[in-house]
Design an enzyme around this catalytic site. Sequence first.
Site, mmCIF file in Angstrom:
data_model
loop_
_atom_site.group_PDB
_atom_site.id
_atom_site.type_symbol
_atom_site.label_atom_id
_atom_site.label_comp_id
_atom_site.label_asym_id
_atom_site.label_seq_id
_atom_site.Cartn_x
_atom_site.Cartn_y
_atom_site.Cartn_z
ATOM 1 N N LYS A 1 61.077 36.514 24.149
ATOM 2 C CA LYS A 1 59.211 37.249 24.129
ATOM 3 C C LYS A 1 60.000 37.890 26.036
ATOM 4 C CE LYS A 1 59.783 32.772 24.360
ATOM 5 N NZ LYS A 1 59.581 32.117 23.938
ATOM 6 N N THR B 1 68.705 24.954 21.828
ATOM 7 C CA THR B 1 67.773 24.410 20.189
ATOM 8 C C THR B 1 67.498 25.534 19.166
ATOM 9 O OG1 THR B 1 66.975 23.768 21.895
ATOM 10 C CG2 THR B 1 65.368 24.244 19.846
ATOM 11 N N LYS C 1 53.697 37.337 25.103
ATOM 12 C CA LYS C 1 53.445 36.919 23.337
ATOM 13 C C LYS C 1 52.558 37.636 23.284
ATOM 14 C CE LYS C 1 55.575 32.112 22.451
ATOM 15 N NZ LYS C 1 55.006 30.948 22.519
ATOM 16 N N GLU D 1 61.177 38.873 15.056
ATOM 17 C CA GLU D 1 59.608 38.038 14.808
ATOM 18 C C GLU D 1 59.781 37.296 15.969
ATOM 19 O OE1 GLU D 1 57.784 38.865 11.858
ATOM 20 O OE2 GLU D 1 56.555 37.238 13.179
ATOM 21 N N ILE E 1 55.757 31.313 12.784
ATOM 22 C CA ILE E 1 54.319 32.144 11.774
ATOM 23 C C ILE E 1 54.751 32.958 12.073
ATOM 24 C CG2 ILE E 1 51.889 32.468 11.481
ATOM 25 C CD1 ILE E 1 51.447 30.682 13.727
ATOM 26 N N GLY F 1 62.621 19.967 22.825
ATOM 27 C CA GLY F 1 63.197 21.545 22.701
ATOM 28 C C GLY F 1 61.781 22.271 22.658
ATOM 29 N N ASP G 1 54.204 32.946 29.719
ATOM 30 C CA ASP G 1 54.949 32.816 28.456
ATOM 31 C C ASP G 1 53.677 33.425 27.480
ATOM 32 O OD1 ASP G 1 57.549 32.414 26.160
ATOM 33 O OD2 ASP G 1 55.594 30.792 24.997
#
Length: 439
Positions: free
Chosen positions: A108, A16, A208, A132, A139, A190, A204
């Site tokens: 991450k 993806t 982050k 990033e 974002i 995705g 997840d």
Amino acid sequence: MSTLPALRVGILGLGTVGGGTISVLRRNADAISRRAGRQIEVVAASARDIKKPRNLDLSGITLCQNPADLVKDPNVDVVVELIGGTTPAKELVIAALQHGKHVVTANKALIALHGSEIFEVALEAQTIVAFEATVAGGIPVIKAVREGLAANRIGWLAGIINGTCNFILSAMSDADQEFETVLKEAQELGYAEADPSFDIDGIDAAHKLTIIAAIAFGVPLQFESIYIEGIRYVSRTDVDYAARLGYRIKHLAMARQTTSGIELRVHPTLVPNNQLLANVDGVMNAIMINGDAAGPTLFYGAGAGAEPTASAVVADLVDVARDFGVDSGSRMPPLAFQASQQSELPILPMDSIETAYYLRLHVLNQAGVMADVTRVLGAGGISIEAILQQESEPGDPIVPIIILVHPVLEQAMNQALEEIAGLSQVYEPVVKIRMDSLA
Ligand code: NDP
Ligand code: HSE
């Protein structure tokens, strides 16, 4: 146009995000090179199966079946790691750095779990690690906190930082859809991780939060200290009751600096409808950050998906192109604070954290039950904000009661709930969801 040689990129992973990165680099090549001061060219790529048909323009790109060859290819300046997970990603990233390549990653899990070791290898090799895309997809929140808010002491941040969870909770609330159907849709689009339990079990979001908290508060990366709850136990019933009381249930990541330590937690949270975060829906993410000088700031955008994530990956490539050849001592520290200046503030245990709560109890519909429940809450010093008692279904002796309580220590809440669950007129399950006014 610049006469500098092109920045030569090797991409590990053509899924993806890898596919999105190649498409964005090709489509916007002109605007990107005008910003970077040189062309950015993908010269090599690798995937598990390089023969797999892909809806991608791979012309001019050498495909390597073995990613270990790509990370030492002398024709590659920057390795972009878009495989995911820690094996073989960690080994490949470290090998790339040791071969003098700069690294850009969207991974991450890799940065949250092994970032400290990876940054040390990069420091030694005088190479850049840019990441990033690891927090909130498209974002540019890492850049915003690391650079734009560098003047501030950050008091707290709260964010919706898992697109899949937000997509599922929004659909449960707006479209009356079932959990499994919506998760399947998120996978097809995705958004979900290769193992979607990372999304729905909150892992997840915790990866982050590990990264953004390190950048905001100058603490080390410490995933293992985060309190984690996912969204599996959030039911349509609770989503509906929350709506009737003026709230939306969101999967929030929270970090707060207090004098005794740092709170780091991800869990479902009732957020009042009038808060901007309550109105962030679908795959969109948003992060509110409260700095002492800037006040509250809000960052909003697509948190997952091919091109939003590629936007962050390519921005990192532009930074690498600009910093190429710059003395490594003059570069931005990856986690914003100088490595020798990290804070030693402890991460607070969940028991010592104070929040408000939404409770759903199932009780026998008879006189005195409510008095017993409120007596236990009162004895624990827990103050009630609102009570909603439903009529039971005809013939059903059990009635649901919703109670909202004012902020109280988690430990006191848990003790009271244990006592309430032991009352003979109270039936399982006793549901507890935290609430936050985000004020
Ligand atoms: P995909 O599963 O879509 O793609 C992974 C790619 O890596 C595939 O091309 C796969 O090859 C390749 N690959 C997998 N295992 C290996 C291996 N052992 N050796 C070599 N290549 C391998 O993942 P995504 O693109 O969704 O995610 C990539 C990274 O980006 C992850 O770290 C993810 O967390 C992160 N990310 C993803 C976002 C998203 O919206 N999807 C958003 C932000 C970050 P093949 O195609 O042949 O199977
Ligand atoms: N699986 C992740 C999510 C991808 O749903 O937010 C973006 O990091």
